[in-house]
Design a protein around this motif. Structure first.
Motif, PDB file in Angstrom:
ATOM      1  N   ALA A   1       0.902  -1.145   0.022  1.00 23.05           N
ATOM      2  CA  ALA A   1       0.003   0.060   0.048  1.00 23.05           C
ATOM      3  C   ALA A   1       0.741   1.230   0.108  1.00 23.05           C
ATOM      4  N   ASP A   2       1.872   1.305   0.722  1.00 22.53           N
ATOM      5  CA  ASP A   2       3.190   2.303   0.954  1.00 22.53           C
ATOM      6  C   ASP A   2       3.419   2.715  -0.647  1.00 22.53           C
ATOM      7  N   HIS A   3       3.918   1.421  -1.247  1.00 21.68           N
ATOM      8  CA  HIS A   3       4.484   1.651  -2.626  1.00 21.68           C
ATOM      9  C   HIS A   3       3.392   2.224  -3.498  1.00 21.68           C
ATOM     10  N   PHE A   4       2.246   1.719  -3.394  1.00 21.07           N
ATOM     11  CA  PHE A   4       1.147   1.880  -4.134  1.00 21.07           C
ATOM     12  C   PHE A   4       0.877   3.773  -4.362  1.00 21.07           C
ATOM     13  N   VAL A   5       1.045   3.943  -3.107  1.00 25.16           N
ATOM     14  CA  VAL A   5       0.794   5.427  -3.126  1.00 25.16           C
ATOM     15  C   VAL A   5       1.814   6.129  -3.604  1.00 25.16           C
ATOM     16  N   GLU A   6       2.887   5.819  -3.427  1.00 28.98           N
ATOM     17  CA  GLU A   6       4.368   6.429  -3.843  1.00 28.98           C
ATOM     18  C   GLU A   6       4.251   6.445  -5.315  1.00 28.98           C
ATOM     19  N   ASN A   7       3.787   5.318  -5.848  1.00 22.37           N
ATOM     20  CA  ASN A   7       4.298   5.227  -7.114  1.00 22.37           C
ATOM     21  C   ASN A   7       3.089   5.579  -8.121  1.00 22.37           C
ATOM     22  N   ASN A   8       1.804   5.701  -7.583  1.00 21.24           N
ATOM     23  CA  ASN A   8       0.758   6.147  -8.271  1.00 21.24           C
ATOM     24  C   ASN A   8       0.056   7.399  -8.127  1.00 21.24           C
ATOM     25  N   LYS A   9       0.830   7.963  -7.144  1.00 18.82           N
ATOM     26  CA  LYS A   9       0.327   9.728  -6.683  1.00 18.82           C
ATOM     27  C   LYS A   9       0.218  10.538  -7.828  1.00 18.82           C
ATOM     28  N   GLY A  10       1.105  10.099  -8.894  1.00 15.94           N
ATOM     29  CA  GLY A  10       1.209  11.203  -9.916  1.00 15.94           C
ATOM     30  C   GLY A  10      -0.299  11.069 -10.916  1.00 15.94           C
ATOM     31  N   LEU A  11      -0.890  10.135 -10.604  1.00 10.87           N
ATOM     32  CA  LEU A  11      -2.231   9.721 -11.354  1.00 10.87           C
ATOM     33  C   LEU A  11      -3.451  10.739 -10.865  1.00 10.87           C
ATOM     34  N   LEU A  12      -3.226  11.200  -9.483  1.00 12.91           N
ATOM     35  CA  LEU A  12      -4.102  11.808  -8.962  1.00 12.91           C
ATOM     36  C   LEU A  12      -4.066  13.470  -9.570  1.00 12.91           C
ATOM     37  N   SER A  13      -5.503  14.092  -9.556  1.00  8.42           N
ATOM     38  CA  SER A  13      -5.345  15.354 -10.148  1.00  8.42           C
ATOM     39  C   SER A  13      -4.651  16.333  -9.264  1.00  8.42           C
ATOM     40  N   ASN A  14      -4.030  17.233  -9.759  1.00 12.43           N
ATOM     41  CA  ASN A  14      -3.261  18.214  -8.892  1.00 12.43           C
ATOM     42  C   ASN A  14      -3.927  18.904  -7.782  1.00 12.43           C
ATOM     43  N   GLU A  15      -5.295  19.140  -7.877  1.00 17.11           N
ATOM     44  CA  GLU A  15      -5.845  19.629  -6.906  1.00 17.11           C
ATOM     45  C   GLU A  15      -6.152  18.833  -5.668  1.00 17.11           C
ATOM     46  N   VAL A  16      -6.163  17.467  -5.853  1.00 11.86           N
ATOM     47  CA  VAL A  16      -6.761  16.749  -4.889  1.00 11.86           C
ATOM     48  C   VAL A  16      -5.410  16.023  -4.297  1.00 11.86           C
ATOM     49  N   ARG A  17      -4.439  15.834  -5.013  1.00 12.30           N
ATOM     50  CA  ARG A  17      -3.168  15.172  -4.861  1.00 12.30           C
ATOM     51  C   ARG A  17      -2.725  15.153  -3.385  1.00 12.30           C
ATOM     52  N   PRO A  18      -2.410  16.498  -2.755  1.00  9.78           N
ATOM     53  CA  PRO A  18      -1.556  16.439  -1.726  1.00  9.78           C
ATOM     54  C   PRO A  18      -2.246  15.877  -0.554  1.00  9.78           C
ATOM     55  N   ASN A  19      -3.738  16.325  -0.588  1.00 11.40           N
ATOM     56  CA  ASN A  19      -4.400  15.897   0.454  1.00 11.40           C
ATOM     57  C   ASN A  19      -4.763  14.173   0.919  1.00 11.40           C
ATOM     58  N   ILE A  20      -5.149  13.780  -0.599  1.00  8.36           N
ATOM     59  CA  ILE A  20      -5.262  12.544  -0.761  1.00  8.36           C
ATOM     60  C   ILE A  20      -4.302  11.690  -0.323  1.00  8.36           C
ATOM     61  N   VAL A  21      -2.751  12.081  -0.914  1.00 14.32           N
ATOM     62  CA  VAL A  21      -1.770  11.362  -0.360  1.00 14.32           C
ATOM     63  C   VAL A  21      -1.469  11.380   1.105  1.00 14.32           C
ATOM     64  N   LYS A  22      -1.924  12.366   1.892  1.00 15.07           N
ATOM     65  CA  LYS A  22      -1.641  12.510   3.158  1.00 15.07           C
ATOM     66  C   LYS A  22      -2.882  11.583   4.000  1.00 15.07           C
ATOM     67  N   PHE A  23      -3.921  11.556   3.454  1.00 11.59           N
ATOM     68  CA  PHE A  23      -5.017  10.887   4.007  1.00 11.59           C
ATOM     69  C   PHE A  23      -4.565   9.348   3.799  1.00 11.59           C
ATOM     70  N   ASN A  24      -4.140   8.951   2.629  1.00  8.97           N
ATOM     71  CA  ASN A  24      -4.152   7.467   2.442  1.00  8.97           C
ATOM     72  C   ASN A  24      -2.634   6.987   3.325  1.00  8.97           C
ATOM     73  N   LEU A  25      -1.705   7.808   3.539  1.00  6.37           N
ATOM     74  CA  LEU A  25      -0.440   7.674   4.330  1.00  6.37           C
ATOM     75  C   LEU A  25      -0.799   7.724   5.709  1.00  6.37           C
ATOM     76  N   ALA A  26      -1.826   8.500   6.279  1.00  3.48           N
ATOM     77  CA  ALA A  26      -2.674   8.250   7.540  1.00  3.48           C
ATOM     78  C   ALA A  26      -2.975   7.032   7.629  1.00  3.48           C
TER      79      ALA A  26
END
Length: 200
Positions: free
Chosen positions: A54-79
């Protein structure tokens, strides 16, 4: 969504399907992956115990999230990943200052915050957080009643857990009966029961 229950076998199949679809870019529209698909992938991975994955998935695929949601959705999933790692200080760090547009994600992040304060014995902070959280839930017009109720039950039970004395058999049994009898189910019921068990 956070309601992906079900047996390991189903989850494994669902996981494989999602993974194939993501690898083949089935869900990638205009170079972007929908938040819900991204979140589901992480949840299913975690439910199957694939924490590092899951950790690697977030790291490797965060570039596919739209720019406006990316920072928050990455933090949410890492939490979320750190809840599974039981690194509660990290969870709080990731969820600090993040307000989510999506009401379900917002509720989930507040639940994770509550759990982390409890696990870190930050009862004073948790007490005032519960008040804020309760007000937030009551103000939401668009949350369905059963969902609202499930969250309010959770907060009430966390409050009672904080006031329990270790080894008080009668009080523990009473609280357990209350948790099990509530309909709709309190959110994170398994966690509440687990914490109760620890007080025996």
């Amino acid at each position: 969504s956070s309601d992906l229950r079900g047996n390991k076998e189903f989850l494994n199949e669902y996981f494989d399907l999602l993974l194939k679809a993501i690898e083949q870019k089935v869900f990638v529209i205009n170079g972007e992956l929908a938040t819900i698909r991204f979140n589901n992938m992480v949840v299913v991975g975690l439910r199957l115990g694939k924490i590092d994955w899951a950790d690697h998935f977030v790291e490797n695929n965060k570039g596919l999230l739209s720019n406006e949601v990316r920072p928050n959705i990455v933090k949410f999933n890492l939490a979320r990943i750190n809840i599974y790692k039981k690194d509660y200080a990290k969870v709080l760090e990731y969820l600090q200052d993040v307000e989510y547009e999506d009401i379900i994600i917002n509720l989930t992040s507040k639940i994770m915050t509550s759990i982390s304060y409890y696990e870190l014995d930050e009862f004073g902070t948790l007490d005032s957080f519960i008040e804020t959280f309760r007000t937030f839930i009551n103000r939401q017009k668009e949350i369905q009643t059963h969902l609202k109720q499930g969250h309010l039950y959770f907060l009430g039970f966390v409050r009672r857990l904080m006031r329990m004395t270790t080894g008080d058999k009668n009080a523990i049994e009473k609280l357990k009966a209350d948790i099990l009898s509530k309909k709709p189910n309190p959110v994170n019921r398994e966690w509440l029961l687990e914490k109760l068990e620890e007080l025996k």
